[in-house]
Structures are given as C-alpha cells and as structure tokens.
Design a protein around this motif. Sequence first.
Motif, PDB file in Angstrom:
ATOM      1  N   ASP A 141       0.825  -1.212   0.000  1.00  0.00           N
ATOM      2  CA  ASP A 141       0.000   0.000   0.000  1.00  0.00           C
ATOM      3  C   ASP A 141       0.856   1.258   0.000  1.00  0.00           C
ATOM      4  N   GLU A 142       1.975   1.222   0.730  1.00  0.00           N
ATOM      5  CA  GLU A 142       2.800   2.432   0.807  1.00  0.00           C
ATOM      6  C   GLU A 142       3.451   2.776  -0.538  1.00  0.00           C
TER       7      GLU A 142
ATOM      8  N   LYS B 160       1.835   2.204  -3.535  1.00  0.00           N
ATOM      9  CA  LYS B 160       0.788   2.586  -4.498  1.00  0.00           C
ATOM     10  C   LYS B 160       0.615   4.099  -4.553  1.00  0.00           C
TER      11      LYS B 160
END
Length: 997
Positions: free
Chosen positions: A127-128, A130
């Motif tokens: 997620d970090e 994206k």
Amino acid sequence: YGAPGVEFTGLHKETATVTQMHFISGQGRLLSLLDDNTLHLWEINLRDGYSHLEGMQSFILPGRPGFDSANALPSITRITVILLMSFCDVACLGTEGGGIYFLALPSLKLKEDETLFQDEVMQSVPDEYKCGKALGPIESLQEHPHSPNKILIGYSRGLVALWDHGTRQVDNLFLGNQQLESLGWESSGKLFVSSHSDGGYMLWPVSCSSPRTQQPISSTVPYGPFPCKAINKILWRTSEFPCHSESVMGVMTCFCYHFKCHKLMYGGLSVSLVMSDTDMGYVNFLIIENEKPVTEFDDPSSLVVLVEEELVVIDLQTPNWPTVPTPYLAPLHSSAITCSYHISNVPLKLWERIIRAGQQQNLQQSPVNWPINGGKSLASEPSQKGLLLTGHEDGTVRFWDASGVSLKPLYKLSTAHIFQTDCDHNDSLTQGSEEEWPPFRKVGCFDPYSDDPRLGIQKVSLCKYSGKLVVAGTAGQVLVMELNEDTSDHVINIATLDLLQDREGFTWKGHDRLAPRNGVLSFPPGFQPSVLMQCMPPAAVTAVTLHTEWNLVAFGTSHGFGLIDYYRRNPVLARCTLHPNDSLAMEGPLSRVKSLKKSLRQSFRRIRKSRVSGKKRSVGSPASKVQEANAQLAEQAGPHDIEVTPVQRRIEPRSADDSLSGVVRCLYFADTFLRDATHHGPTLWAGTNSGTVFAYALEVPSQEKFSEQSAKAVLCKEIQLMHRAPVVSIAVLDGRGNPLPEPYEVSRDLAKAPEMQESHSVLIASEEQFKVFTLPKVSAKTKFKLTAHEGCRVRKVALMNFTSAATEDYAENCLVCLTNLGDIHVFSIPGLRPQVRYDCVRKEDISGIASCVFTKMGQGFYLISPSEFERFSLSARNITEPLCIVECNRPLGSTCVGSNNLPGSPKVNQANGTHKLQSSEDGSSIADGEGVLDEIQAALSTSALDSPNNSADIALDTTGDITVEDVKDFFVSSEEAEKNLKNMSEGDARSPDILIN
C-alpha cells in the motif's frame, strides 16, 4: 540484411511508420509494428528458385473489455513492447495502459483468457508504494533465462515484477523509485539490471527464499553524481577478458545514453564510444555472441549499434575494439552529397589499385569478417566492375563499388588539407576540448558539418584507362590528380585563369578563392594532386571534361570556360560567355551584398517584359483567337468524364540578357570534322545557358612533343539555338551514327575505331529539344521538340548502349533523357524516333531529379532521400537485383491461416515506391535460429526511412539545372504538331515492362 548480397524488401499497404520489427527465430518470419498500432506478419518463401519476403496477414489489438470504445483512451491498448517467447509460439504485447496481451504465432490469434491487466499486479504491490498512482506503461518485458514461464515486467513508474505465467501470480516485486527505461538479465537468472531516466542503473537480486519485495544491491550513475541523460537500453553479458593475456572472468555491461555515447565496462575496464561529434540520435544496439556450446561465459563477439544516420559494428574480441568494415549500409551522406559520377566497365588494374589505396586508409579497422551472415547470395559475379563517385560538401570524393546490389565503400579522397580553410585556426581549440572528461573515442564516419562551404565538390571526371582524375569545387578550384600507390611529398603546381579577361564594369562580389597551402605537402597512397588550376572569379564550376590522350582539361563556370594543358601546366584558352547586362552572375551564390530591392526590381522588369511581349503577340496572332475560344469553352460547365486534350506548348524565345545566361552547362572533346570534310582533328565544344554552342579546333602536339609544344585552340563555329534554350548535352556521332569512343579505347584495342569515311554529325540537346546537325557544315539534319509535344523540360541526358537480352551480338545506342516531370524518354539515334517512356521519379522530387546520374549500360541512380540511392534499370539485360535464398525449417503445422492481404516484394513498375538502401546489401539471418539475431533485424529496422519529400534539404549541384524562365502555355500551330507527330512511334504509349526499382 544478412550476408553481402542477401536482401529482402517488403512494402506495407499503409503509409504509417514502421516502429518495431522482430524475428520469429528459425521460422523465416518477421513481425512488424506500425505507428497505427497494427501488427503485420511477414514470411520468407521460396519462389522461382529464390527467396522472397511476402506479407501474410495483419492484426490490431482490440480495446480493453468493459471499456466503452467511444470513451476509452485511444492509447490504452497502444503497443509499447513486444517480447517473443523462446519457443516462438507466443508474442507478449505490452501496452501503454499497463496490460499485457498474449498473441499466438503464426496465426496472430489473441489468447484472451491469458491477458494480464495491471490490476492483477497491483494486488501484490504494498500500500505504501501505491500512493494512488498507476504503474504506468509497460517499458520492458524480459523472459527468464532458465524458466520460460516467468517474465520480468518493467513499468514506467519504476516497479519491476517477476510474473509466473503458469501459476498466474507475482513471484517477486522490485520497488524501483526512478522512471524505468530498460531491463537486462544476467545469464544465470540470479541477477538483473535496470536502467533509468536519470542516467543510472541498478542491480537487483532474484531469489525465491528471500522476501517478495526486493531492494537493489547497488545503484550507479556513471556520469554522476548529477542526473544525466536516460539510458534507453542496457545489456549484461559475462565474458572472459578478450583484451588481456590472462583468463579472467569479467562482467560486461553495455548501455546507451539517449544522445550519442555507448559505454562498455569489462570489470574495472571502462571505455566510452561516441558515434559522432554531433548529437545524433541513438536508435538501438545489440550484442552478437559466438556460436559455442553452453559455457559459463556468454562470449560476446560484436557490438552492433544503429544510430539515426549509420550502422556501426565494433569487434569486441580484438584489442582496442576496432570497428568492422561494412559491406553495406555505409552512410552515403557522411557529408552532404553534392554531385555524382558513374564509370562503367572499370579495368581490373585500376580497380585493384583503388582497393589497395582504400585498404591503406583502413588499417585501424578490424580484420574479422562481417558478423551478420544469414542467408546465401545466388547472384553470379558481376560481369564488369562499376564505380560510383560521390562528391561531398566537405571536399571529399568517395569511391563506391556499384557492381552489385549494394554500394560498398572502397576509398575516400579528401581535398581539404590542400587549402587553408576558415576553421584552421580552431584546430588547437578542438584538440583541447577532446581532452575533457569523459574521454570519448569517436567511431563511425557520419559528420555533416564542413569546415568551409567553398570546399564542396561540384564536378568530377575520371579517365579509367590512365588513372587521371579531375575534381572541381565551389570556389573555382580545379584539381588534376593521378593515382599513386606510394606516399609522396611534393609541391602542387598552381596556375590562375581569368575568365573575365579584364572586362571593365564587372566586380566579383561573391566569396574569395581558397588559399592553397604553401611548400611541400605530404600525400598518402591514392589519388594525389599535381596541378591546381584556379579560375577567376572564383565561382562554382558548372562543367568539366578530361581528355588524357591530349593532356587537356576543360572547365566552365557561370562566367565562361577555360582549357588547360595539365602536362605543361599551361592555360590554353579562356573564353568569357557573359552578356554585358548579366550583372547577377557577378554576385555569386554566397554573396552577402545581394539586394532584395534589386531582386524585386529584376522580377518586375521580367513581368513587364512578358506582358509587353504578350501584347505584341496578340495582334493578328491566330494563336490568340484559339486561346480566347478555349477560355470561353473552359468557363462553360461540362461533364467531368470528358478527357481534355493535353495542352501543347510553344517554345518561347528567351531574352539574351536573362540572368545567368553565361553559365556553361556542358563541355565535350571530340575527334571530328570541323574545319572541312576531309581533315578531322581534336575539337572542343561548349554549351551555355543561353543556347549558344562554341566549337573550337584544337592543335594538339604529338606524344613525343608534349614537353616542347603546348596545345592551341581556334574558334571555328558558333551556333546559336533559335529559342536560346540552355544546352544540356553535346555529342558527336560518327558516320554510322554511333558515339565516339573514350580516350585510349581505340589505341588500346578496347573499342572499334569510329567511322571516318562518312560525314559526322553533332547531337545538341537543349532543355526543350534535340537537334542533329551535319558536320562540318553545321546544317540541321533532324530534330525533336520535346517541350512542344510533352510540355516538359530536359534535365539529364545520356547516350546509352542497350544490348539485346537474347544475344550479346546485337546492341543499339540510344539517347536517354530525364525531364523535370520525372519521366524518362528513350530515343533512337541519329533519327531521334521516340522508343519508350517510363515514369521514374516523382515530379515533386526536385532533388531526386537533380541528383540523377545515368550509366552507359542502361541503368541509373538518384537520391530518393539524403541517405539513399535508388537504382533503376532501362535495360532488359542489365538488371541489378538481389537473388538470394534463406533456408527455413518451419515446425509442422506452423502455417499462416490468414489470406495474403499484404504485398510482397514489389518488383515491377514501383518507380519511386520501393526504398532500396543502396548503401547496403540485404541479408536475413533467420535461418540461424538465434534469438540475438532476431534483435539484429529489429535494430536495423527501427529507424524509419526518410521520406523522399524531405530530400529537398540535400545539398546538390543544381547549378547545371538552372532554368532561365518557365515555359509559357500556348498552343502550337498545326504545322509544328504535324512535324512532331512524324517522329512519334505507335508504341510510345505502351506500358513499360522493364524492372524499375
């Protein structure tokens, strides 16, 4: 392209640019991608005993499912990368939308159930990483060296994913933080390298036991620490050090910056290679490896680099990595081409001497054979040697082997070192800049810049029997040179010839002459200058001719013509051809004092004269009534399907004081009857832009008295053509109607002696008509008014010998001309009966028409672009075309399903449609079945061919094609039309059946 002589040409129906090409290894098939996003499949098939490239079918990638085609971005399915899998049954297509499509080969059927969209990969991304951003287009696809199901996928944003196509999951993620440009595997599959837009590259480990997300081992910016140009492509090969005596394993990394340099690194050894001193765009490169059993080394042998203007091959197995001499694709335009000259049937002795001189110049080149060697040439050895000489803007003359299907460089002659040029004082500055970091080593020969525009070569003439060469330039310099196989130190004899003869009222306002270097000069083996003749004013030389039996050279400019006895270094004749009102010729092409106001004034005067003369003609002129009637008919609306009768044109007389009327267009030596009908002797003929022909009788001493006596010239005849059309060519015909032989041909029993018992005739070709006069009375014998019938102007004229295709015992001499409409006319001589007409060059291609050069055996060359010569043939017997074969072992059942909806190699009547890179011989390496050879074809094909429409930028010798005034549209009288129709043959309109490509 493959082995020398192996060449294939295909033509897409679409006019879109070819952006990528990929071999389907071992199958004799090729994929091409156009910029309209269509894929095309080509196949090499055997037909009539030779291999031909044929288009099989095409494919276009459909839009992404679920998207409305009307609202979807048009670029989302645009193909950016193509990867052919090792089994050559699937092509992976990376797109701008980040999706990967799989295409079955050779059927070109899309495997829709295997499509990989970016969403599937994004599920595995942390997620970090994206950050709400897309991964961007696919920049690189690389198959794992040992696991064919695994593909390394590189996205523009910097993310790299190792995708297992069998399990449809991501094995590893490599979180890059720089915009990605290229990926390259290390041969073990445990490492790969990525290159980026900041000019750096990173090394990444690949391991199943380590975490899925990887960080780079190292990050390097070779020309850092500040960001540099992007590294567009990077390759990684393991190798033994070929340049060291000890056997040490090293790592070679080869990459290319966006602008001009290539860096090769062998362990700690680093070498930078620059393609040229200019910012010439890089296109592609690849490494060719030796064919050896699998070892721990990749064993690279050659580096093939394609830049925008040339192809360079570097030998990696010879110390200092020299370049490999190219048998084709040599850059014709390393300096802009300014003139061309062809010599047919070159004697073997002269041929070998030129080759030896060229070899002396290339001692620093690699001794290895050309590494691109696919296919086999089936063409027989040429029956005779042909030389094409090209003059260039930088003062060089290049000799090309034009015997086969390609132009192979043989020898380069430079004239710049003879003169003191404007840039000589910058030599020290240039040397200082070369020592700056990084230390680039120049390879390749493309260098479009000239030290001095006055060095440009305008005319060339070579005697193939004596080895004498005449080179004439832009600043009025005429060099007489002789072929010498040894180095020579000598002083050049200099003579000056004033063509104005101290005429009052004329001041030269153009460029100065080139100052020759003083003292003893050293000259390498090859053509060495012996005499420098400087004509004054120093205007560009527009015509030159050489007669080695008489030791005479004649040259002409826009001011007149001169004759030199080069044996005694003595001027024989100087004749001014200027009209008293021709002041424009005094300014010269490089004048800085030309007045716009003066040019406008001359234009208005010309318009006023044409109006006045038009009014005078309208009084009582029957033609004016015909024009008025036709004008009224033209205003009336009529059906569009009615064929309009072609407009015929009246040849309009020109004013004697038109600008540049004194330009000498042609010069010609002949042994003929000029003074009386019983005594023949040497003569000199000169034709000017104002339709004037000067005929001089020459008194040439015998061979034994050359050192004691000098030649003399006496004016015997002066012919003025009625309409003052520029004289394009002059030729004397013997009693049988055949052209006179060249110097030394008769004395060395190389040609039949001319017929001297019957009367001779002279053929004078102007821009508007051909006319034959009897000699010595100079009375009109026959003529053909080409302008009156065709409405075109003559641009190039030559006498050709056409040998029968059925038997060598029968041959005919014909007059061949190229017009400003790009068509070629063939006439019989001396009867001037039209034989056939061909469409050859597009009429819009002005530079192509201006650059055309004919051969004596029925062929010709013209520049289809600044870097390509197109060869055409008018002879059914002398046709130069590639005859080759590539043996392909295709898998059973591997057949193309689609219909043949793409054209194959265009053969007949593709007059300006088939691009032939005459600077190269084609070849195909498909039969080798090596993946690296697939990349060769891609590298050779990624650069789109220059459009012929852009060829107007070529620096050409257009002085000889000056038209004083455009032809005016008038209907000819019925009498003139009947005279021309008498010379017309019934078969004039038949379609051509001779190969022109």
